[in-house]
Design an enzyme around this catalytic site. Sequence first.
Site, PDB file in Angstrom:
ATOM      1  N   LYS A 171      12.254  97.054 126.875  1.00 30.64           N
ATOM      2  CA  LYS A 171      11.316  97.178 127.985  1.00 30.64           C
ATOM      3  C   LYS A 171      11.517  96.029 128.973  1.00 30.64           C
ATOM      4  CE  LYS A 171       7.915  99.668 125.139  1.00 30.64           C
ATOM      5  NZ  LYS A 171       6.560  99.604 124.527  1.00 30.64           N
ATOM      6  N   HIS A 212      10.960  99.824 122.709  1.00 32.91           N
ATOM      7  CA  HIS A 212      10.493 101.161 122.322  1.00 32.91           C
ATOM      8  C   HIS A 212      11.536 101.796 121.412  1.00 32.91           C
ATOM      9  CE1 HIS A 212       9.145 105.367 122.594  1.00 32.91           C
ATOM     10  NE2 HIS A 212      10.440 105.639 122.654  1.00 32.91           N
TER      11      HIS A 212
HETATM   12  P1  IDP Z   1       4.889 102.620 119.668  1.00 32.00           P
HETATM   13  O1  IDP Z   1       5.600 102.067 120.892  1.00 32.00           O
HETATM   14  O2  IDP Z   1       4.935 101.635 118.521  1.00 32.00           O
HETATM   15  O3  IDP Z   1       5.349 103.986 119.287  1.00 32.00           O
HETATM   16  P2  IDP Z   1       2.468 103.870 120.716  1.00 32.00           P
HETATM   17  O4  IDP Z   1       1.156 103.913 120.018  1.00 32.00           O
HETATM   18  O5  IDP Z   1       3.255 105.138 120.820  1.00 32.00           O
HETATM   19  O6  IDP Z   1       3.329 102.710 120.031  1.00 32.00           O
HETATM   20  O7  IDP Z   1       2.195 103.291 122.177  1.00 32.00           O
HETATM   21  C1  IDP Z   1       3.217 103.334 123.156  1.00 32.00           C
HETATM   22  C2  IDP Z   1       3.220 102.029 123.904  1.00 32.00           C
HETATM   23  O8  IDP Z   1       1.991 101.916 124.635  1.00 32.00           O
HETATM   24  C3  IDP Z   1       3.250 100.772 123.039  1.00 32.00           C
HETATM   25  O9  IDP Z   1       4.565 100.426 122.618  1.00 32.00           O
HETATM   26  C4  IDP Z   1       2.679  99.748 123.988  1.00 32.00           C
HETATM   27  O10 IDP Z   1       3.654  99.345 124.951  1.00 32.00           O
HETATM   28  C5  IDP Z   1       1.598 100.548 124.696  1.00 32.00           C
HETATM   29  N1  IDP Z   1       0.298 100.416 124.050  1.00 32.00           N
HETATM   30  C6  IDP Z   1      -0.159 101.059 122.934  1.00 32.00           C
HETATM   31  N2  IDP Z   1      -1.412 100.700 122.633  1.00 32.00           N
HETATM   32  C7  IDP Z   1      -1.767  99.797 123.584  1.00 32.00           C
HETATM   33  C8  IDP Z   1      -2.967  99.044 123.839  1.00 32.00           C
HETATM   34  O11 IDP Z   1      -3.955  99.125 123.120  1.00 32.00           O
HETATM   35  N3  IDP Z   1      -2.955  98.214 124.934  1.00 32.00           N
HETATM   36  C9  IDP Z   1      -1.875  98.106 125.753  1.00 32.00           C
HETATM   37  N4  IDP Z   1      -0.738  98.794 125.568  1.00 32.00           N
HETATM   38  C10 IDP Z   1      -0.680  99.628 124.486  1.00 32.00           C
HETATM   39 MG    MG Z   2       5.093 105.849 120.187  1.00 34.95          MG
END
Ligand code: IDP
Ligand code: MG
Length: 149
Positions: free
Chosen positions: A9, A115
């Site tokens: 990222k 990611h």
């Molecule tokens: P992941 O990247 O581990 O799969 P996801 O729950 O799919 O996690 O969330 C996607 C992305 O959204 C995260 O990597 C992060 O960048 C962002 N994100 C998730 N939850 C939060 C939050 O509570 N606050 C700010 N950003 C978040």
């Molecule tokens: Mg995810």
Amino acid sequence: MDRTFVMVKPDGVQRGLVGEVVSRFEDKGLKLAAARLELLPEERVIEQYREHLEKPFFPGLKAYIMSGPCFLMVWEGKDVVAIVRRMIGATNPAEAAPGSVRGDFGLDIGRNVIHASDSPASAAREIAIHFEPIELIDYSKIDEPVLYE
Ligand code: IDP
Ligand code: MG
């Protein structure tokens, strides 16, 4: 072989972590199938994170991902989706295990460096969002016979 989509990222690119991330996956024995440095257009950010569109953090997430170039990759290997998810660590770097990318290089859930696709179905979907089939390079790597039984 299985494939997964991985993206350093904008915070990771700005902090000079592209080489570190690529090295970790190379050292593991995974095979790089595609890579590109890119400022992502809004449509593809929305498509990438469509499961989070209604979440309160989505506007901030979109602004973060579009704040600078991302380094997009496709990695290949047996069970690569699960292996790479373990290697990047938990979503919140404050809770991610030491030794994982997020555990070693991040502090804040909103700046978590990297990611990776969370399932084979997500991997297929995300690869198709970001890469044309012709960009996925099919080649054999000389270490394959010693990496797999
Ligand atoms: P992941 O990247 O581990 O799969 P996801 O729950 O799919 O996690 O969330 C996607 C992305 O959204 C995260 O990597 C992060 O960048 C962002 N994100 C998730 N939850 C939060 C939050 O509570 N606050 C700010 N950003 C978040
Ligand atoms: Mg995810």
